[in-house]
Motif scaffolding. Structure first.
Motif, PDB file in Angstrom:
ATOM      1  N   THR A 265      -3.086  -1.171  -3.191  1.00 12.27           N
ATOM      2  CA  THR A 265      -4.513  -0.839  -3.166  1.00 12.27           C
ATOM      3  C   THR A 265      -4.958  -0.338  -4.530  1.00 12.27           C
ATOM      4  O   THR A 265      -6.026  -0.722  -5.031  1.00 12.27           O
ATOM      5  CB  THR A 265      -4.784   0.227  -2.096  1.00 12.27           C
TER       6      THR A 265
ATOM      7  N   PRO B 276       0.832  -1.196   0.000  1.00  9.36           N
ATOM      8  CA  PRO B 276       0.000   0.000   0.000  1.00  9.36           C
ATOM      9  C   PRO B 276       0.879   1.263   0.000  1.00  9.36           C
ATOM     10  O   PRO B 276       1.948   1.251   0.600  1.00  9.36           O
ATOM     11  CB  PRO B 276      -0.786  -0.119   1.312  1.00  9.36           C
ATOM     12  N   PRO B 277       0.457   2.322  -0.690  1.00 10.41           N
ATOM     13  CA  PRO B 277      -0.838   2.480  -1.381  1.00 10.41           C
ATOM     14  C   PRO B 277      -0.855   1.917  -2.808  1.00 10.41           C
ATOM     15  O   PRO B 277      -1.917   1.811  -3.402  1.00 10.41           O
ATOM     16  CB  PRO B 277      -1.022   3.993  -1.403  1.00 10.41           C
TER      17      PRO B 277
END
Length: 428
Positions: free
Chosen positions: A119, A115-116
């Motif tokens: 994501t 992440p990020p």
């Protein structure tokens, strides 16, 4: 087995001959047994991924689950503050001997990011694999299995069916390619590339890697101009989506991961499940007597004979004391699924195949698809295909049995995966 004074900082090329070697042919031939012995010696073991790459190995169920949720273990060195050394994942890519121009696609997928970025990359494709979409695929998967069984019957003159290339692989390839949006005329390119990765033949792999990347780039370009509601279209559109904006390398890597994992792992899960049933007649009778057991049976097959030994390598993002072992920032860690799924601390009589086994804690009853943010995005699709493939075959041929006996189940040893069964002949 380990204590806080054991380190991985050893000279390159200094693999001691008596330490665990992850490419040891004996370990690759029997990963459940081999890693099971490691598991019972201690929670964390020192091992070697290659002659020059040391690694910590975590083998127990609770420890693997905890480690896969622990953000201190990163998937990429890019997530480690101040990291300036060599990327330890490079050793795995180098083993494939890929052309330089395609290597960049093998370190930027959702499996290798944190992440990020993770994501963002996973979000671009995740909607295509939600549970509602998977269940909507059920009629199509059922039709494909019926057609394949019809075709097998027509081609069998002596009542013998070959279920690897004749059933499991055609089903898995067709389903994932239809979902991804790969036209039928391009599917052979993906199958050939997948076969070459598994056997690691350098010259073949160089040629097929270039071909598959060129194919993906062409298909993504087509979908940018003509969206079709498939995975390729979602990834093509993500280039201009502020939420999931993908680079070209990330989009290509995701297609490769979706197709490769979607067909090879799923096909081998089906094959392993059938082989398990055919060598455990008591379990076969149970399932035939009660088809409602199919879902729990599939979960037991994932636990007992899933196609993956371990997840992708992690890297310690900071100094970590894990189960009494000092893991230093930058150290490599392998979380082993095959040993965790047979941990006697969690499972009663763990080496016994039991399709009636029920998890006690509301989970799937295994971690064969991983755990945490990197849980397999195609898990529901793989489970659905295995469930339908088993049910359809057993209903069509209730008297099937091995054509040549258990000794015919000779498996191919391939680094990084559980031993592959290249042929499964049954008589009906």
């Amino acid at each position: 087995m380990q204590n806080a004074t054991v380190r991985l900082d050893v000279p390159l090329g200094a693999r001691p001959p008596d330490e665990l070697y992850l490419l040891d042919p004996a370990l690759l031939a029997d990963p459940a047994g081999g890693y099971g012995k490691v598991r019972e010696q201690g929670p964390v073991a020192r091992a070697w991924l290659t002659d020059t790459q040391p690694v910590w190995v975590v083998t127990r169920y609770d420890d693997v689950r905890e480690g896969l949720r622990d953000s201190r273990f990163a998937s990429s060195p890019d997530a480690i503050e101040g990291h300036t050394g060599e990327d330890p994942r490079r050793a795995l890519v180098d083993m494939l001997n890929l052309p330089e121009e395609v290597q960049k696609y093998f370190l930027v997928s959702a499996l290798d990011t944190d992440p990020p970025d993770h994501t963002r990359v996973r979000g671009a494709v995740g909607r295509a694999f939600n549970a509602r979409r998977m269940q909507a695929l059920r009629p199509r998967v059922e039709q494909l299995t019926a057609d394949l069984l019809d075709d097998l019957g027509r081609r069998s003159a002596d009542g013998v069916l070959e279920l690897v290339d004749g059933y499991a692989y055609p089903l898995a390839v067709t389903v994932v390619c239809e979902l991804a949006g790969v036209p039928e005329e391009d599917r052979a390119v993906f199958r050939r590339w997948g076969d070459d990765i598994l056997v690691m033949e350098p010259e073949r792999l160089r040629e097929s890697s270039l071909a598959v990347v060129d194919t993906v780039l062409r298909l993504l370009d087509q979908r940018r101009r003509e969206p079709a509601g498939d995975v390729l279209s979602a990834l093509a559109a993500a280039r201009d989506d502020e939420r999931y904006r993908l680079t070209e390398e990330e989009a290509v890597a995701m297609v490769l991961n979706v197709v490769m994992a979607g067909y090879d792992n799923t096909a081998q899960l089906v094959v392993n499940s059938l082989a398990a049933l055919l060598t455990h007649p008591d379990q076969l009778k149970l399932l035939q007597a009660d088809p409602d057991l199919t879902l729990s049976a599939v979960n037991e097959f994932i636990r007992w004979c899933g196609p993956d030994i371990m997840v992708r390598m992690r890297i310690a993002a900071e100094d970590v004391d894990f189960r009494g072992t000092s893991i230093r920032k930058g150290d490599c860690v392998q979380f082993v699924l095959v040993s965790a799924n047979r941990d006697p601390r969690v499972y009663a009589d763990p080496d016994r195949l039991d399709i009636t086994r029920r998890p006690h804690d509301g989970t799937e009853g295994h971690i064969g698809f991983g755990h945490g943010i990197h849980y397999c995005v195609g898990a529901a699709l793989s489970r659905l295909q295995c469930e339908i493939a088993l049910d359809a075959l057993l209903r069509r041929h209730p008297g099937l049995h091995l054509a040549e006996g258990p000794e015919s189940l000779r498996r191919t040893i391939i680094p990084g995966t559980a031993p592959r069964l290249p042929r499964l002949a049954v008589r009906v």
